[in-house]
Design a protein around this motif. Structure first.
Motif, short mmCIF file in Angstrom:
data_model
loop_
_atom_site.label_atom_id
_atom_site.label_comp_id
_atom_site.label_asym_id
_atom_site.label_seq_id
_atom_site.Cartn_x
_atom_site.Cartn_y
_atom_site.Cartn_z
N MET A 238 85.68 31.56 -13.90
CA MET A 238 84.73 32.34 -14.69
C MET A 238 85.21 33.78 -14.84
SD MET A 238 80.99 31.03 -13.45
CE MET A 238 81.30 31.22 -11.70
N ALA A 239 85.66 34.35 -13.74
CA ALA A 239 86.12 35.73 -13.76
C ALA A 239 87.37 35.89 -14.62
CB ALA A 239 86.39 36.21 -12.34
N MET A 240 88.20 34.86 -14.63
CA MET A 240 89.42 34.93 -15.45
C MET A 240 89.08 35.05 -16.93
SD MET A 240 91.91 35.18 -13.48
CE MET A 240 93.13 35.08 -14.77
N ASN A 241 88.01 34.42 -17.39
CA ASN A 241 87.62 34.55 -18.79
C ASN A 241 87.29 35.99 -19.13
OD1 ASN A 241 87.92 31.81 -19.17
ND2 ASN A 241 85.76 31.38 -18.82
N ILE A 242 86.53 36.65 -18.28
CA ILE A 242 86.16 38.05 -18.50
C ILE A 242 87.40 38.93 -18.38
CG2 ILE A 242 84.76 39.99 -17.67
CD1 ILE A 242 83.21 37.56 -18.97
N LEU A 243 88.20 38.69 -17.37
CA LEU A 243 89.41 39.48 -17.17
C LEU A 243 90.36 39.33 -18.35
CD1 LEU A 243 90.77 41.34 -15.16
CD2 LEU A 243 91.73 39.35 -14.03
N HIS A 244 90.53 38.09 -18.83
CA HIS A 244 91.38 37.84 -19.99
C HIS A 244 90.87 38.61 -21.21
CE1 HIS A 244 93.95 35.72 -22.81
NE2 HIS A 244 92.87 35.44 -23.54
N GLU A 245 89.58 38.60 -21.41
CA GLU A 245 88.99 39.31 -22.56
C GLU A 245 89.22 40.82 -22.45
OE1 GLU A 245 87.37 39.51 -26.25
OE2 GLU A 245 87.82 37.66 -25.16
N LEU A 246 89.09 41.37 -21.24
CA LEU A 246 89.32 42.81 -21.04
C LEU A 246 90.77 43.18 -21.34
CD1 LEU A 246 87.21 43.31 -17.78
CD2 LEU A 246 86.69 44.26 -20.05
N VAL A 247 91.70 42.29 -20.97
CA VAL A 247 93.12 42.52 -21.26
C VAL A 247 93.36 42.40 -22.77
CG1 VAL A 247 95.48 41.64 -20.93
CG2 VAL A 247 93.93 41.85 -18.98
N GLU A 248 92.81 41.35 -23.38
CA GLU A 248 92.98 41.13 -24.83
C GLU A 248 92.51 42.32 -25.63
OE1 GLU A 248 94.15 38.48 -26.90
OE2 GLU A 248 95.15 38.00 -25.00
N GLU B 195 92.33 36.00 -3.00
CA GLU B 195 92.32 36.27 -1.56
C GLU B 195 90.91 36.51 -1.01
OE1 GLU B 195 94.97 39.57 -1.09
OE2 GLU B 195 96.77 38.33 -1.35
N SER B 196 90.07 37.16 -1.79
CA SER B 196 88.77 37.59 -1.27
C SER B 196 87.59 36.72 -1.70
CB SER B 196 88.48 39.03 -1.71
OG SER B 196 88.23 39.08 -3.11
N GLY B 197 87.76 36.01 -2.82
CA GLY B 197 86.64 35.22 -3.34
C GLY B 197 85.64 36.07 -4.10
N ARG B 198 85.96 37.33 -4.32
CA ARG B 198 85.08 38.22 -5.08
C ARG B 198 85.33 38.05 -6.57
NH1 ARG B 198 86.52 43.67 -3.29
NH2 ARG B 198 84.64 44.35 -4.34
N THR B 199 84.38 38.49 -7.37
CA THR B 199 84.51 38.37 -8.82
C THR B 199 85.32 39.52 -9.39
OG1 THR B 199 82.51 39.63 -9.30
CG2 THR B 199 82.26 37.23 -8.97
N ALA B 200 85.81 39.31 -10.61
CA ALA B 200 86.55 40.37 -11.30
C ALA B 200 85.68 41.61 -11.47
CB ALA B 200 87.03 39.86 -12.66
N GLU B 201 84.41 41.39 -11.82
CA GLU B 201 83.51 42.53 -12.01
C GLU B 201 83.41 43.38 -10.75
OE1 GLU B 201 81.55 39.12 -14.45
OE2 GLU B 201 82.80 39.31 -12.68
N GLU B 202 83.22 42.73 -9.61
CA GLU B 202 83.08 43.46 -8.35
C GLU B 202 84.35 44.25 -8.03
OE1 GLU B 202 80.05 40.40 -6.05
OE2 GLU B 202 82.20 40.01 -5.99
N ILE B 203 85.49 43.63 -8.22
CA ILE B 203 86.76 44.30 -7.91
C ILE B 203 87.01 45.47 -8.85
CG2 ILE B 203 89.29 43.99 -7.82
CD1 ILE B 203 88.62 41.00 -7.01
N ILE B 204 86.78 45.25 -10.14
CA ILE B 204 86.99 46.32 -11.13
C ILE B 204 86.10 47.51 -10.81
CG2 ILE B 204 86.65 46.94 -13.56
CD1 ILE B 204 87.49 43.97 -14.20
N LEU B 205 84.86 47.25 -10.46
CA LEU B 205 83.94 48.34 -10.13
C LEU B 205 84.35 49.05 -8.85
CD1 LEU B 205 80.53 46.73 -11.12
CD2 LEU B 205 81.75 48.56 -12.30
N ASP B 206 84.74 48.28 -7.82
CA ASP B 206 85.17 48.90 -6.57
C ASP B 206 86.39 49.79 -6.77
OD1 ASP B 206 83.13 47.78 -5.13
OD2 ASP B 206 84.37 46.28 -4.11
N ARG B 207 87.28 49.38 -7.64
CA ARG B 207 88.50 50.14 -7.90
C ARG B 207 88.29 51.24 -8.94
NH1 ARG B 207 93.47 45.88 -8.50
NH2 ARG B 207 93.37 44.92 -6.44
N ASN B 208 87.11 51.32 -9.53
CA ASN B 208 86.82 52.32 -10.57
C ASN B 208 87.79 52.25 -11.75
OD1 ASN B 208 84.44 53.64 -9.97
ND2 ASN B 208 85.45 55.05 -8.54
#
Length: 191
Positions: free
Chosen positions: A19-29, A47-60
């Motif tokens: 699911m996260a890959m779909n959002i991540l792919h769209e952000l890259v596209e 590695e973490s099982g966290r979502t793309a949204e959570e990681i993107i937000l944590d990394r700002n």
């Protein structure tokens, strides 16, 4: 070579990853996130099982508003911003707090037998299954809206705070009732 069966946690991680890959792919596209960041996010997701949204937000990397606007457009679910003060306790209580926290979904409003449900992950099949179950049990229909993690966290905190206040009030009422019953037993003529 025979493959080992996946345990429930592993299946859950794989589902979130897809699911996260779909959002991540769209952000890259759309050129919002570059390939280098995307690759790092993918590794951390695995590695973490966290979502793309959570990681993107944590990394700002980008703002929450941008992530959820793109997500809304990608999955076709309307993004709704909800000030927590607008959600009444009786509405929040439609879904138990534990379920709210587990599936990151929260009731936002009720109009007759239709409940507006805010979900951080409306694309999650397990969250959708839980919502269908709750709607059958509670005899309500529902409309799903996408909400941000920030709005969800505020609403969950409100749910916990108001739920705690309700429990305290009920405990106080019960204490008063017991005290009154005790007085009545000691002085039966006051009945």
């Amino acid at each position: 070579m025979r493959q080992r069966p996946h345990n429930t946690y592993t299946r859950h991680i794989i589902k979130i990853y897809k699911m996260a890959m779909n959002i991540l792919h769209e952000l890259v596209e759309r050129g919002i996130i570059d390939q280098k960041n995307s690759a790092g996010i993918e590794v951390e997701m695995k590695e973490s099982g966290r979502t793309a949204e959570e990681i993107i937000l944590d990394r700002n990397i980008i703002s929450e508003d941008v992530i959820f606007k793109v997500k809304s457009e990608t999955i076709g679910v309307t993004l709704k911003r909800v000030p927590s003060a607008e959600v009444a306790l009786e509405v929040l209580e439609i879904i138990p707090e534990e379920t709210t926290a587990t599936y990151k979904m929260v009731p936002l409003a009720r109009k007759n037998d239709v409940v507006e449900i805010g979900m951080v992950y409306p694309e999650s099949m397990s969250a959708q299954d839980a919502l269908r179950f709750l709607s059958r049990q509670g005899k309500f229909r529902y409309e799903v809206y996408l909400i941000t993690l920030t709005d969800f966290d505020k609403l969950l905190k409100q749910h916990r705070t108001l739920g705690g206040e309700t429990e305290k009030a009920l405990a106080e009422i019960e204490k008063t009732r017991k005290e009154n019953m005790s007085l009545l037993k000691k002085n039966p003529k006051q009945r």
